[in-house]
Design an enzyme around this catalytic site. Structure first.
Site, PDB file in Angstrom:
ATOM      1  N   SER A  15       0.832  -1.209   0.000  1.00 43.55           N
ATOM      2  CA  SER A  15       0.000   0.000   0.000  1.00 43.55           C
ATOM      3  C   SER A  15       0.860   1.250   0.000  1.00 43.55           C
ATOM      4  O   SER A  15       0.590   2.208  -0.740  1.00 43.55           O
ATOM      5  CB  SER A  15      -0.915   0.008   1.226  1.00 43.55           C
ATOM      6  OG  SER A  15      -1.823  -1.069   1.199  1.00 43.55           O
ATOM      7  N   ARG A  37       1.338   7.702   6.087  1.00 40.60           N
ATOM      8  CA  ARG A  37       0.432   6.957   6.962  1.00 40.60           C
ATOM      9  C   ARG A  37      -0.938   7.633   7.042  1.00 40.60           C
ATOM     10  O   ARG A  37      -1.965   6.965   7.136  1.00 40.60           O
ATOM     11  CB  ARG A  37       1.043   6.782   8.353  1.00 40.60           C
ATOM     12  CG  ARG A  37       0.272   5.794   9.230  1.00 40.60           C
ATOM     13  CD  ARG A  37       1.122   5.276  10.367  1.00 40.60           C
ATOM     14  NE  ARG A  37       2.184   4.390   9.919  1.00 40.60           N
ATOM     15  CZ  ARG A  37       2.024   3.107   9.669  1.00 40.60           C
ATOM     16  NH1 ARG A  37       0.841   2.532   9.801  1.00 40.60           N
ATOM     17  NH2 ARG A  37       3.052   2.379   9.278  1.00 40.60           N
ATOM     18  N   HIS A  40      -2.591   6.600   3.890  1.00 42.70           N
ATOM     19  CA  HIS A  40      -2.918   5.181   3.996  1.00 42.70           C
ATOM     20  C   HIS A  40      -4.180   4.962   4.824  1.00 42.70           C
ATOM     21  O   HIS A  40      -5.013   4.106   4.505  1.00 42.70           O
ATOM     22  CB  HIS A  40      -1.728   4.439   4.619  1.00 42.70           C
ATOM     23  CG  HIS A  40      -1.961   2.983   4.846  1.00 42.70           C
ATOM     24  ND1 HIS A  40      -2.188   2.443   6.090  1.00 42.70           N
ATOM     25  CD2 HIS A  40      -2.004   1.944   3.978  1.00 42.70           C
ATOM     26  CE1 HIS A  40      -2.353   1.137   5.976  1.00 42.70           C
ATOM     27  NE2 HIS A  40      -2.245   0.801   4.711  1.00 42.70           N
TER      28      HIS A  40
END
Length: 213
Positions: A15, A37, A40
């Site tokens: 990812s 992050r 994500h």
């Protein structure tokens, strides 16, 4: 449709590779783990542009976490999303006062929100605090009031409340306060984003100290 086969243990890594490949512009290395992050967690590439970092905010956060700071969140959802093993590795703790009986009583008595009352309770901890806000702009406003008085100044504030009423204004107040901060500018944010930023910082500290998450 051909599905991409990825081992469960490799999904996060894959990812992150996809995110990096789709970024419109490079992200500075010192903030890249946090930005990626956040993307994500939300699948929202706007965070590549709207995350604000005050000068030395990341270095300050890593130093404070490395010395066993307390992370205070404004929702139990954010608290639940912060990696407990990573906290323990660095001697840190995470607290949320929102469901405490005394907070409900104080908020009712003083005609304020539980989020604001929680800030007042955190001010009495007497420990280095990182305050992570993912829901309530009133928490940011109360933090700024304490900062102005000088009676409670967290080591770092993560300002990521989401919504429409006083959200943008409270974030701008925080940025103007001069306190080290990481802010999701605009209306976007959320408890998941606040937790993601905390986790990114903890994992960066893991890497710095040679720990494996």
């Amino acid at each position: 449709m051909n599905l991409e086969y990825v081992l469960p243990s490799e999904i996060e890594k894959r990812s992150f590779e996809i995110i990096e490949s789709e970024l419109e512009a490079p992200i500075p290395d010192n903030i890249k783990p946090i930005v990626i992050r956040a993307i994500h967690t939300t699948a929202d590439f706007d965070y590549a542009k709207n995350l604000y970092f005050s000068e030395n905010a990341v270095d300050t956060a890593l130093e404070v976490l490395g010395n066993g700071a307390v992370i205070v969140t404004d929702t139990n959802m954010a608290k639940a999303g912060i990696n407990k093993a990573a906290l323990a590795r660095h001697g840190c703790d995470c607290m949320c006062f929102m469901a405490d009986e005394d907070i409900a009583e104080t908020a009712k008595r003083e005609g304020t929100t539980r989020a604001a009352a929680s800030v007042d309770k955190a001010a009495k901890l007497g420990k280095p605090v990182i305050y992570a806000v993912g829901n309530a702009p009133t928490a940011l406003v109360r933090l700024c009031e304490h900062i102005e008085k000088g009676d409670f100044v967290p080591e770092l504030i993560i300002g990521a409340p989401v919504g429409f009423v006083n959200v943008v204004q409270s974030k701008e107040m925080l940025i103007s306060s001069g306190v080290p901060c990481i802010v999701a500018k605009g209306r976007k944010g959320g408890s998941n984003v606040a937790a993601a930023i905390c986790n990114a910082l903890l994992y960066m500290l893991d890497n710095k100290k040679g720990f494996k998450k």
